[in-house]
Design a protein around this motif. Structure first.
Motif, PDB file in Angstrom:
ATOM      1  N   ILE A  91      -9.994  -3.436   6.259  1.00 34.64           N
ATOM      2  CA  ILE A  91      -9.730  -2.075   5.763  1.00 34.64           C
ATOM      3  C   ILE A  91      -8.820  -2.114   4.542  1.00 34.64           C
ATOM      4  CG2 ILE A  91      -8.555   0.089   6.334  1.00 34.64           C
ATOM      5  CD1 ILE A  91      -9.605  -0.262   9.194  1.00 34.64           C
ATOM      6  N   LEU A  92      -7.755  -2.915   4.613  1.00 35.64           N
ATOM      7  CA  LEU A  92      -6.839  -3.037   3.471  1.00 35.64           C
ATOM      8  C   LEU A  92      -7.534  -3.676   2.275  1.00 35.64           C
ATOM      9  CD1 LEU A  92      -3.559  -4.168   5.263  1.00 35.64           C
ATOM     10  CD2 LEU A  92      -3.961  -1.986   4.121  1.00 35.64           C
ATOM     11  N   TRP A 118      -9.534   8.774  -4.286  1.00 29.53           N
ATOM     12  CA  TRP A 118      -9.913   7.644  -3.443  1.00 29.53           C
ATOM     13  C   TRP A 118      -8.889   7.439  -2.325  1.00 29.53           C
ATOM     14  CZ3 TRP A 118     -13.140   4.358  -1.438  1.00 29.53           C
ATOM     15  CH2 TRP A 118     -12.685   3.139  -0.923  1.00 29.53           C
ATOM     16  N   GLN A 119      -7.621   7.476  -2.652  1.00 24.05           N
ATOM     17  CA  GLN A 119      -6.585   7.229  -1.652  1.00 24.05           C
ATOM     18  C   GLN A 119      -6.520   8.355  -0.625  1.00 24.05           C
ATOM     19  OE1 GLN A 119      -5.146   4.516  -1.203  1.00 24.05           O
ATOM     20  NE2 GLN A 119      -5.482   3.430  -3.117  1.00 24.05           N
ATOM     21  N   TRP A 155     -11.051  -1.576  -4.294  1.00 25.40           N
ATOM     22  CA  TRP A 155     -11.506  -0.433  -5.077  1.00 25.40           C
ATOM     23  C   TRP A 155     -10.356   0.193  -5.864  1.00 25.40           C
ATOM     24  CZ3 TRP A 155     -15.920   0.509  -6.962  1.00 25.40           C
ATOM     25  CH2 TRP A 155     -16.247   1.772  -7.441  1.00 25.40           C
ATOM     26  N   SER A 156      -9.140   0.165  -5.309  1.00 21.74           N
ATOM     27  CA  SER A 156      -7.978   0.669  -6.051  1.00 21.74           C
ATOM     28  C   SER A 156      -7.751  -0.154  -7.313  1.00 21.74           C
ATOM     29  CB  SER A 156      -6.726   0.618  -5.167  1.00 21.74           C
ATOM     30  OG  SER A 156      -6.847   1.483  -4.057  1.00 21.74           O
ATOM     31  N   THR A 164     -10.716  -3.544   1.457  1.00 18.18           N
ATOM     32  CA  THR A 164     -11.591  -2.546   0.837  1.00 18.18           C
ATOM     33  C   THR A 164     -10.787  -1.572  -0.016  1.00 18.18           C
ATOM     34  OG1 THR A 164     -13.086  -2.707   2.734  1.00 18.18           O
ATOM     35  CG2 THR A 164     -13.339  -0.801   1.295  1.00 18.18           C
ATOM     36  N   ASN A 165      -9.675  -1.093   0.529  1.00 10.31           N
ATOM     37  CA  ASN A 165      -8.842  -0.140  -0.206  1.00 10.31           C
ATOM     38  C   ASN A 165      -8.269  -0.777  -1.471  1.00 10.31           C
ATOM     39  OD1 ASN A 165      -7.194   1.916  -1.057  1.00 10.31           O
ATOM     40  ND2 ASN A 165      -6.059   2.107   0.853  1.00 10.31           N
ATOM     41  N   TYR A 218      -9.511   8.094   1.694  1.00  9.91           N
ATOM     42  CA  TYR A 218      -9.531   6.882   2.507  1.00  9.91           C
ATOM     43  C   TYR A 218      -8.657   7.035   3.750  1.00  9.91           C
ATOM     44  CZ  TYR A 218     -10.431   1.885   3.151  1.00  9.91           C
ATOM     45  OH  TYR A 218     -10.872   0.681   3.630  1.00  9.91           O
ATOM     46  N   TYR A 225      -8.201   5.111   8.035  1.00  5.42           N
ATOM     47  CA  TYR A 225      -7.051   4.688   8.835  1.00  5.42           C
ATOM     48  C   TYR A 225      -7.013   5.444  10.161  1.00  5.42           C
ATOM     49  CZ  TYR A 225      -5.465   2.761   4.380  1.00  5.42           C
ATOM     50  OH  TYR A 225      -5.375   2.072   3.211  1.00  5.42           O
ATOM     51  N   LEU A 261       0.825  -1.201   0.000  1.00  3.26           N
ATOM     52  CA  LEU A 261       0.000   0.000   0.000  1.00  3.26           C
ATOM     53  C   LEU A 261       0.864   1.259   0.000  1.00  3.26           C
ATOM     54  CD1 LEU A 261      -2.807   1.293   0.207  1.00  3.26           C
ATOM     55  CD2 LEU A 261      -2.609   1.130   2.690  1.00  3.26           C
TER      56      LEU A 261
END
Length: 456
Positions: A402-403, A430-431, A409-410, A405-406, A434, A438, A339
């Protein structure tokens, strides 16, 4: 010919606009106002009979409030007429004075951070003895308040933002020390991991000057984080050499410097390095901006190859991920690194550039990490089903969700960009947005987990 001239002018203005938007001291509305001012001056000059390119250069020169910005722009575009038009012979005394002030404030903040880690020792707490758990819970509270203070001074933030920063650091200090946690409590480890993340994002509020709702400023903070990490590692490596030299030099004259190194050099140096690294990022951006994207481009294909090789091995051997805690932590760390590579690659990318090979490599990296994250989630769910919930397993479950989901969508946004169906800016937005997830999760683990799990 007129159309070509207009296109050239718009290209020059776009280049100027991109430069102003990289300046952290300029708000988005300020940049728009400056562009309107520039365009009005260009219109006046072209109306007087000048060519568009001449009008552009003279308009920038005449914008007296932008002299310093124009000079810096000139240094980056010296192949054009900038040096003749906007580089006067006299030295920039105001910039030099500002640099000296920033250096002085940085030294004071670094000294405060280094001194802060010694304060508990005045009350009988030994950093290398039985009180190590106290330092593990609180180490982020020694340097990060000083770093936030440095940025608050540099960005000239208002009293309201300073009040919010102070309250959040106080909240972090209370959460780290108020709960009655045993030395072998899982919550101590979770606090030691999540509190630095929560407070680092608090530093981000100071870094962006309180403009936390701005996607552009949050991306600036992501870029700063990557650059800061590079400098901090480099300083750490240099500090290791200094430590080894100190120990061996004193050993050669039959003096034991190990106590000094453990009690003063390492802890104080580490805290001061947090501030010094940030100052270096701010002062030497042109150097690090060349280094960091190169490192990202080197490690992205390497990590993508490693993850693909792992997935092939899983399929070949028909075996799942070991459910042991240390192994799961290793995979969580791997996902965080992936990430981080993705975030910094996004922050260093030209939003207007077309998709290329490196973007496809990033998509491969994200998809591979996404598959591994699903495997890790299956393993964690199996542990919870067999042994029940605990602070560690619940934290690992939440972080992987959480990771997941990120990354999911990424991957979708990256695929749309590579196929030419959506702009890259959507992935960037998005990033940056988001990041609040966190922050909420980190504060939840620090504040709520000890209460939910009865201080276990």
């Amino acid at each position: 010919m007129i159309a070509d001239s207009d296109n050239d002018l718009e290209g020059q203005i776009a280049q100027w606009r991109a430069y102003t938007q990289r300046r952290r001291e300029l708000h988005h509305t300020d940049a728009e106002e400056l562009e309107d001012h520039l365009r009005s001056r260009i219109t006046e000059l072209t109306g007087a009979g000048l060519h568009a390119d001449e009008a552009f250069l003279i308009a920038v020169k005449r914008m007296g409030s932008l002299d310093e910005l124009s000079r810096e722009f000139a240094r980056e575009h010296s192949e054009r007429l900038w040096k003749q038009l906007v580089l006067p012979g006299e030295p920039d005394t105001s910039a030099a004075a500002r640099s000296r002030r920033e250096l002085l404030v940085m030294v004071l903040c670094a000294a405060a951070a280094a001194l802060a880690i010694k304060v508990p020792g005045w009350f009988g707490l030994d950093i290398s003895g039985d009180d190590s758990t106290f330092y593990a819970r609180n180490f982020s509270l020694f340097a990060l308040p000083a770093l936030a203070a440095y940025f608050a001074w540099q960005r000239r933030v208002g009293l309201r933002v300073i009040g919010v920063l102070a309250l959040l650091f106080i909240l972090g200090a209370v959460a780290a020390n108020a709960y009655p946690l045993a030395d072998d409590s899982q919550s101590i480890v979770l606090t030691g991991i999540h509190l630095p993340l929560a407070l680092w994002l608090v530093v981000g509020v100071a870094y962006v000057g309180g403009e936390w709702r701005s996607d552009r400023r949050r991306m600036d903070f992501i870029r700063f984080t990557g650059e800061w990490l590079i400098y901090f590692v480099l300083i750490g490596l240099g500090g290791g050499v200094l430590t080894a030299f100190t120990l061996n030099a004193f050993k050669a004259i039959d003096l034991d410097a190990e106590g000094f190194v453990q009690s003063w050099l390492l802890p104080c140096g580490a805290m001061a390095a947090v501030i010094v690294s940030a100052w270096l990022v701010e002062a030497k951006q042109s150097v690090i901006e060349n280094m960091a994207p190169v490192l990202t481009r080197v490690f992205t294909p390497l990590f993508a190859a490693a993850l693909l090789a792992f997935l092939v091995a899983v399929i070949w051997t028909n075996s799942g991920i070991d459910v042991e805690r240390d192994v799961l932590i290793l995979f969580d760390l791997l996902l965080v690194i992936v990430l981080g590579l993705l975030l910094y690659a996004i922050s260093a990318r030209d939003l207007a550039a077309r998709p290329g090979l490196f973007d496809r490599l990033q998509l491969t990296l994200v998809v591979s990490a996404l598959i591994i994250d699903v495997m890790v989630l299956v393993a964690i769910t199996g542990r919870i089903t067999e042994w029940g919930f605990s602070p560690n397993k619940t934290a690992a479950l939440g972080e992987n969700v959480i990771l997941l989901t990120n990354l999911a969508w990424s991957a979708w946004l990256f695929l749309g960009f590579v196929r030419g169906r959506m702009p890259f800016a959507r992935l960037e937005r998005w990033q940056t947005r988001y990041m609040i997830v966190y922050a909420v999760w980190a504060w939840t683990v620090v504040l709520a987990f000890p209460l939910v799990f009865d201080f276990a």
